[in-house]
Design a protein around this motif. Structure first.
Motif, PDB file in Angstrom:
ATOM      1  N   PHE A   1     -28.545  45.420  53.906  1.00 49.96           N
ATOM      2  CA  PHE A   1     -27.704  45.019  52.772  1.00 49.96           C
ATOM      3  C   PHE A   1     -26.285  45.605  52.830  1.00 49.96           C
ATOM      4  O   PHE A   1     -25.835  46.273  51.889  1.00 49.96           O
ATOM      5  CB  PHE A   1     -28.397  45.386  51.453  1.00 49.96           C
ATOM      6  N   PRO A   2     -25.553  45.322  53.916  1.00 53.32           N
ATOM      7  CA  PRO A   2     -24.197  45.876  54.032  1.00 53.32           C
ATOM      8  C   PRO A   2     -23.274  45.409  52.905  1.00 53.32           C
ATOM      9  O   PRO A   2     -22.374  46.155  52.488  1.00 53.32           O
ATOM     10  CB  PRO A   2     -23.715  45.351  55.391  1.00 53.32           C
ATOM     11  N   ASP A   3     -23.508  44.189  52.390  1.00 49.66           N
ATOM     12  CA  ASP A   3     -22.642  43.686  51.315  1.00 49.66           C
ATOM     13  C   ASP A   3     -22.753  44.539  50.063  1.00 49.66           C
ATOM     14  O   ASP A   3     -21.760  44.929  49.447  1.00 49.66           O
ATOM     15  CB  ASP A   3     -22.942  42.205  51.022  1.00 49.66           C
ATOM     16  N   LEU A   4     -23.992  44.880  49.719  1.00 51.10           N
ATOM     17  CA  LEU A   4     -24.193  45.711  48.535  1.00 51.10           C
ATOM     18  C   LEU A   4     -23.707  47.144  48.784  1.00 51.10           C
ATOM     19  O   LEU A   4     -23.076  47.761  47.919  1.00 51.10           O
ATOM     20  CB  LEU A   4     -25.684  45.703  48.159  1.00 51.10           C
TER      21      LEU A   4
ATOM     22  N   GLN B   1     -23.326  35.268  53.546  1.00 48.34           N
ATOM     23  CA  GLN B   1     -22.637  34.257  52.757  1.00 48.34           C
ATOM     24  C   GLN B   1     -23.623  33.405  51.953  1.00 48.34           C
ATOM     25  O   GLN B   1     -23.400  33.126  50.782  1.00 48.34           O
ATOM     26  CB  GLN B   1     -21.841  33.360  53.707  1.00 48.34           C
ATOM     27  N   ASP B   2     -24.722  33.012  52.595  1.00 45.01           N
ATOM     28  CA  ASP B   2     -25.677  32.119  51.930  1.00 45.01           C
ATOM     29  C   ASP B   2     -26.546  32.828  50.901  1.00 45.01           C
ATOM     30  O   ASP B   2     -26.980  32.230  49.927  1.00 45.01           O
ATOM     31  CB  ASP B   2     -26.595  31.462  52.971  1.00 45.01           C
ATOM     32  N   PHE B   3     -26.846  34.103  51.172  1.00 46.21           N
ATOM     33  CA  PHE B   3     -27.761  34.826  50.295  1.00 46.21           C
ATOM     34  C   PHE B   3     -27.130  36.144  49.848  1.00 46.21           C
ATOM     35  O   PHE B   3     -27.576  37.229  50.262  1.00 46.21           O
ATOM     36  CB  PHE B   3     -29.089  35.087  51.018  1.00 46.21           C
ATOM     37  N   PRO B   4     -26.087  36.093  49.031  1.00 43.96           N
ATOM     38  CA  PRO B   4     -25.383  37.335  48.675  1.00 43.96           C
ATOM     39  C   PRO B   4     -26.247  38.260  47.806  1.00 43.96           C
ATOM     40  O   PRO B   4     -26.873  37.811  46.844  1.00 43.96           O
ATOM     41  CB  PRO B   4     -24.154  36.839  47.903  1.00 43.96           C
ATOM     42  N   ALA B   5     -26.255  39.532  48.162  1.00 40.80           N
ATOM     43  CA  ALA B   5     -27.088  40.507  47.460  1.00 40.80           C
ATOM     44  C   ALA B   5     -26.399  40.995  46.188  1.00 40.80           C
ATOM     45  O   ALA B   5     -25.170  41.059  46.108  1.00 40.80           O
ATOM     46  CB  ALA B   5     -27.389  41.692  48.377  1.00 40.80           C
TER      47      ALA B   5
ATOM     48  N   ALA C   1     -16.754  52.534  33.481  1.00 43.33           N
ATOM     49  CA  ALA C   1     -15.715  53.281  34.183  1.00 43.33           C
ATOM     50  C   ALA C   1     -15.568  52.825  35.629  1.00 43.33           C
ATOM     51  O   ALA C   1     -14.464  52.690  36.134  1.00 43.33           O
ATOM     52  CB  ALA C   1     -16.052  54.787  34.141  1.00 43.33           C
ATOM     53  N   GLU C   2     -16.679  52.561  36.312  1.00 41.44           N
ATOM     54  CA  GLU C   2     -16.619  52.211  37.732  1.00 41.44           C
ATOM     55  C   GLU C   2     -16.355  50.729  37.955  1.00 41.44           C
ATOM     56  O   GLU C   2     -15.701  50.350  38.922  1.00 41.44           O
ATOM     57  CB  GLU C   2     -17.942  52.572  38.430  1.00 41.44           C
ATOM     58  N   ALA C   3     -16.939  49.888  37.076  1.00 40.96           N
ATOM     59  CA  ALA C   3     -16.867  48.433  37.216  1.00 40.96           C
ATOM     60  C   ALA C   3     -17.072  47.981  38.662  1.00 40.96           C
ATOM     61  O   ALA C   3     -16.212  47.336  39.252  1.00 40.96           O
ATOM     62  CB  ALA C   3     -15.531  47.906  36.672  1.00 40.96           C
ATOM     63  N   PRO C   4     -18.180  48.366  39.276  1.00 41.49           N
ATOM     64  CA  PRO C   4     -18.381  48.035  40.694  1.00 41.49           C
ATOM     65  C   PRO C   4     -18.659  46.538  40.907  1.00 41.49           C
ATOM     66  O   PRO C   4     -19.205  45.889  40.011  1.00 41.49           O
ATOM     67  CB  PRO C   4     -19.620  48.858  41.069  1.00 41.49           C
ATOM     68  N   ALA C   5     -18.254  46.036  42.072  1.00 40.36           N
ATOM     69  CA  ALA C   5     -18.599  44.657  42.426  1.00 40.36           C
ATOM     70  C   ALA C   5     -20.099  44.581  42.704  1.00 40.36           C
ATOM     71  O   ALA C   5     -20.719  45.575  43.056  1.00 40.36           O
ATOM     72  CB  ALA C   5     -17.824  44.248  43.672  1.00 40.36           C
ATOM     73  N   ARG C   6     -20.682  43.387  42.551  1.00 39.50           N
ATOM     74  CA  ARG C   6     -22.067  43.095  42.894  1.00 39.50           C
ATOM     75  C   ARG C   6     -23.096  43.887  42.084  1.00 39.50           C
ATOM     76  O   ARG C   6     -24.286  43.893  42.432  1.00 39.50           O
ATOM     77  CB  ARG C   6     -22.356  43.383  44.377  1.00 39.50           C
ATOM     78  N   ILE C   7     -22.658  44.620  41.098  1.00 43.62           N
ATOM     79  CA  ILE C   7     -23.602  45.419  40.316  1.00 43.62           C
ATOM     80  C   ILE C   7     -23.352  45.145  38.844  1.00 43.62           C
ATOM     81  O   ILE C   7     -22.227  45.293  38.371  1.00 43.62           O
ATOM     82  CB  ILE C   7     -23.435  46.923  40.613  1.00 43.62           C
ATOM     83  N   ASP C   8     -24.387  44.692  38.112  1.00 51.09           N
ATOM     84  CA  ASP C   8     -24.241  44.562  36.665  1.00 51.09           C
ATOM     85  C   ASP C   8     -25.415  45.239  35.975  1.00 51.09           C
ATOM     86  O   ASP C   8     -26.295  45.792  36.630  1.00 51.09           O
ATOM     87  CB  ASP C   8     -24.083  43.084  36.253  1.00 51.09           C
ATOM     88  N   LEU C   9     -25.385  45.226  34.654  1.00 46.63           N
ATOM     89  CA  LEU C   9     -26.428  45.913  33.898  1.00 46.63           C
ATOM     90  C   LEU C   9     -27.454  44.902  33.397  1.00 46.63           C
ATOM     91  O   LEU C   9     -27.106  43.783  33.017  1.00 46.63           O
ATOM     92  CB  LEU C   9     -25.836  46.628  32.693  1.00 46.63           C
TER      93      LEU C   9
END
Lengths: 347, 527
Positions: B255-258, B301-305, B338-346
């Motif tokens: 999972f390099p994208d995450l 690209q097809d299956f973004p984590a 505070a961080e607002a990271p990409a690919r991560i939500d609550l």
């Protein structure tokens, strides 16, 4: 070179190997007038022959298995004794396969052919050891005629069985073993290793175990497994014919740990097919090294290979300068299944 | 090497979990250091040396054995390493058999040109089982049916500690794990490890017994959706990050994208999903990303984590696990803002005052990405394992289908005399227009012991064909099957695959003609 061609007087026929001048068959697979039987396994000793010539032990086994069907007249011939039949001199040499097993030595007009039946070379506490005799033609089995089949020492296999029995005291160790020869050998090897607890046996093994004892093979205390409760069998060793391993019969045992005693267990795919949790490589047949050693010992210029993986042994013999050919004999190598079924059919 | 070879041999034939644990624990007890440590490393996939190529081993054996005999033998045995192990000509007394540690340590430092000579010498010295185990070890992948987690469970039994304690230290210790064995045998302290970026055992939930619901006070509990992904832990700090599965296996590489998005210092608990345009993709899509060492740009690209977070265990150096769920939730939301990271939500909290409202929410949720609900006590500390009480999972009702039994297979271990694995099918129109059965799944759970005996009897009485351990049966028994989801599958004849199928009810009463048809199942596919 012998004075007569061997294939001129010992021939492959539909009923089995036929000795023409003696008018008898060796291990015929269909009823004949006169049969010379090398040992008691069902693919060699069949019922219904008019006259049977075999070692006293083999005849006793045939009587136990077939009763009145064992044969019209049963004629015993001890190891080393000689009989003349139609000018053919016949004698038996120990084959080391199971109790009473013999190699048939046939001599005619200065030509000696030995038919091995089934054999092994290592020591077996339940039967006389294989004896070597030089000959012109050696007719050998090749059940394990591939160089991947090299049976390890018996002691190591028995040690694995005893380790499992000790390691899982809440389970029964269920050993699948053919009812003639293998079962008694496993028992005798356990006794040799110092195991003196009672051994529990499936009903199908009782008759031949009794016979072995009557014939002087010490097996120690055997108890029927069928009447014993689950609690009694926990931590004990139980023997049964292979077909009972995955049968409903085995449900009476406490969480059985299934062991299977056979040379086929050397190959993992075969062992898994059998559903063995503890494969024990214990065989009553010569392994590759023993087959090769035997060809060297009997020093026969010609070898006929009867059943098993003939082509590999023929190839090997050819490379060693021995004339070798495969005999297509019908009905061989089914011993395992058939022996088991024959026993279970009996009550 | 001998004891290790025997262990692998026994494990490879043993199906029962408890029996495997006994075999491993007995081995760990009896074997010396550092052998047992390397054995543990082998069983958990933590050995590190360049694996030998099958071609090299084949080259060695062909110098020793008649190629014709080798060819026939290989045809018969079917496995290269096993054939070599069995056929290798013995030279009794040639060499002393090597110890496992010797093999591992020398291979780790050997150059590529040295290894054939080493391998040949060891093959000469070992017996057949030893050669087999040795070849498996050096070609990589033991495949003896033991997961890393099971090996760690056996290790825990050795020292009378919990699996969670083992997992806590696991990523901070290295083969041959001498300090771990010393700790487990009471001869040393629990190993001290750098806890940053280490795996912390997860807190798990119990299934909710709906009858118990009335005794619980809704005010004590918080509710979240239960997402249909996989549970993971993301441990990040000091510019590095690791991703662990729920059992503590590291899956970072897949999972390099995450991981690229994990530029913070925290340990998070959440659900790994594939997300496209703000929508959770079916579980099937996530499966394309699992169990891979490398991923291609196309897959990224097809299956973004995506990670949907529901808990925070550490923020920086601060261990939050002793705090209550509500306190951690406040910290989690503040951290995320505070961080607002990409690919991560609550994962949002759901509003409800009474159980009936929650029940209605659960029943109305039709998206396939939702498996049900999670209930968590507001005051619950984050405790490793599966404590009774604080957390519940309340799954959506399973889907069900009436199918027809087609094949049965013997089970393993205690079930080896019973036909306990069932392949079932549904009706579809055959080529000639007549209805035919097509297999749609396989189940081996969901029935009682009494039902199993009756099923076994039925299978034996209705067998039409046998293939080894499998029996084909005459169509005649309807099995009502429950399953969590169904998706398209190219690997199955029916074109569909069920997720977690199990026997729901045995319909002894129902005629097979009334069983469901394939199109009924196809309508349930999540697109």
């Amino acid at each position: 070179m012998p004075s007569v061609l061997p294939e001129s007087w010992l021939k492959v026929t539909e009923r089995g190997l036929y000795c023409e001048p003696g008018d008898f068959y060796v291990d015929p697979h269909r009823p004949v007038g006169r049969a010379v039987v090398t040992h008691g396994h069902a693919d060699h000793a069949r019922p219904g022959n008019r006259a049977v010539l075999a070692t006293p032990e083999t005849l006793a086994i045939m009587r136990r298995r077939y009763g009145a069907e064992a044969g019209g007249t049963l004629e015993p011939l001890r190891y080393g004794e000689r009989r003349e039949i139609g000018g053919v001199r016949l004698s038996f040499l120990p084959a080391g396969h199971v109790l009473g097993s013999a190699q048939a030595v046939l001599e005619w007009q200065g030509c000696r052919i030995i038919v091995s039946g089934d054999y092994k070379r290592r020591t077996d506490p339940t039967c006389a050891g294989f004896e070597v005799m030089a000959c012109d033609v050696y007719v050998t089995e090749a059940t394990f005629g591939l160089p991947v089949f090299r049976h390890p020492p018996d002691e190591g296999e028995i040690a694995m069985l005893l380790t499992a029995q000790w390691q899982f005291p809440e389970r029964a160790v269920l050993v699948g073993a053919y009812s003639l020869g293998k079962a008694q050998r496993v028992i005798a090897l356990l006794r040799q290793a110092g195991y003196d607890r009672p051994l529990y046996i499936h009903g199908a093994l009782q008759g031949l175990c009794d016979l072995y004892s009557e014939l002087g093979v010490e097996l120690g205390e055997l108890r029927p497994a069928t009447g014993a409760g689950k609690a009694e069998l926990a931590g004990e060793i139980v023997l049964a014919p292979p077909s009972a391993l995955n049968d409903r019969w085995s449900r009476r045992l406490p969480d059985p740990l299934t062991a299977m005693a056979s040379g086929w267990m050397r190959v993992r795919a075969r062992a898994k097919q059998r559903g063995a949790e503890l494969p024990l490589i214990l065989s009553d047949h010569a392994d590759w090294d023993e087959l090769v050693q035997t060809l060297e010992d009997v020093a026969a210029p010609e070898v006929w290979v009867t059943h098993g993986n003939e082509e590999a042994l023929v190839h090997y013999a050819g490379a060693k300068g021995i004339r070798a050919r495969a005999l297509a004999l019908i009905g061989r190598g089914e011993e395992e299944q058939e022996a088991a079924t024959a026993e279970e059919a009996a009550p | 090497m001998k004891a290790f070879a025997e262990l692998l041999d026994r494990l490879s034939y043993t199906a029962g979990r408890n029996a495997k644990l006994t075999l491993m624990a007995d081995y760990f007890r009896a074997a010396p250091d550092p052998d047992r440590g390397y054995a543990l490393a082998a069983l958990t996939g933590r050995l590190d040396f360049a694996t030998a190529k099958p071609a090299m081993i084949r080259g060695l054996v062909e110098q020793r054995v008649d190629p014709v005999l080798f060819g026939w033998s290989y045809d018969y045995v079917g496995d290269m390493a096993e054939t070599v192990a069995l056929i290798w000509p013995e030279r009794p007394g040639a060499n002393r058999p090597p110890e496992l540690a010797e093999v591992v340590e020398r291979l780790a430092s050997a150059s590529r040109s040295d290894s054939p000579g080493l391998v040949e010498g060891w093959l000469d010295a070992l017996d057949a089982t030893g050669r087999w185990a040795f070849l498996k070890l050096i070609t990589g992948g033991l495949r003896v049916g033991v997961s890393a987690r099971l090996a760690k469970t056996a290790l825990a039994q050795l020292g009378d500690v919990t699996l969670e304690e083992i997992e806590e230290v696991w990523h901070g210790v290295k083969p041959p794990f001498a300090e771990v064995f010393a700790w487990l045998e009471g001869e040393g302290p629990m190993p001290r490890i750098d806890l940053r970026r280490a795996f912390r055992p997860l807190m798990l939930a119990n299934p909710l017994d709906e009858a118990e619901l009335a005794k619980l006070d809704p005010a004590d509990y918080r509710a979240e959706w239960k997402w249909d992904g996989i549970r993971v832990q993301l441990a990040a700090g000091g510019g590095e990050a690791r991703l662990f599965s729920r059992s503590g296996d590291e899956i970072t590489q897949a999972f390099p994208d995450l991981m690229e998005a994990a530029q913070f210092d925290a340990v998070l608990d959440g659900e790994l999903l594939v997300m496209r345009d703000g929508t959770v993709a079916p579980f099937n899509d996530l499966q394309q990303r699992l169990n891979r060492k490398r991923v291609t740009a196309k897959m990224l690209q097809d299956f973004p984590a995506h990670l949907r977070v529901y808990d925070i265990l550490f923020h920086g150096e601060e261990d939050l696990r002793e705090q209550g769920f509500d306190e951690r939730r406040v910290r989690l939301e503040a951290w995320h803002a505070a961080e607002a990271p990409a690919r991560i939500d609550l994962s949002p909290l759901l509003n409800f005052a009474r159980w009936e409202e929650l029940q209605a929410l659960r029943d109305s949720a039709r998206e396939r990405s939702i498996e049900g609900l999670m209930l968590k006590r507001g005051d619950s500390a984050y405790v490793a394992g599966r404590p009774k009480g604080p957390w519940f999972k309340w799954k959506r009702d399973a889907l069900t289908l009436d199918t027809v039994l087609m094949y049965a297979q013997r089970g393993h271990g205690k079930r080896s005399s019973l036909y306990s694995d069932y392949t079932f099918g549904t009706w579809r129109d055959g080529a000639d227009g007549a209805p035919e059965l097509v297999p749609v799944g396989k189940a081996y759970s969901g029935f009682t012991d009494e039902e199993l005996l009756r099923l076994d009897k039925w299978v034996r009485a209705n067998t039409t064909e046998r293939f080894g351990p499998v029996r084909a049966v005459k169509p005649g028994l309807v099995l009502e099957v429950a399953f969590d989801a169904v998706h398209r599958s190219k690997r199955h004849k029916s074109g569909v695959a069920m997720r977690f199928p199990r026997i729901h009810r045995i319909r002894w009463d129902k005629p097979i003609e009334d069983a469901d048809r394939l199109p009924t199942l196809e309508k349930l596919i999540e697109e």
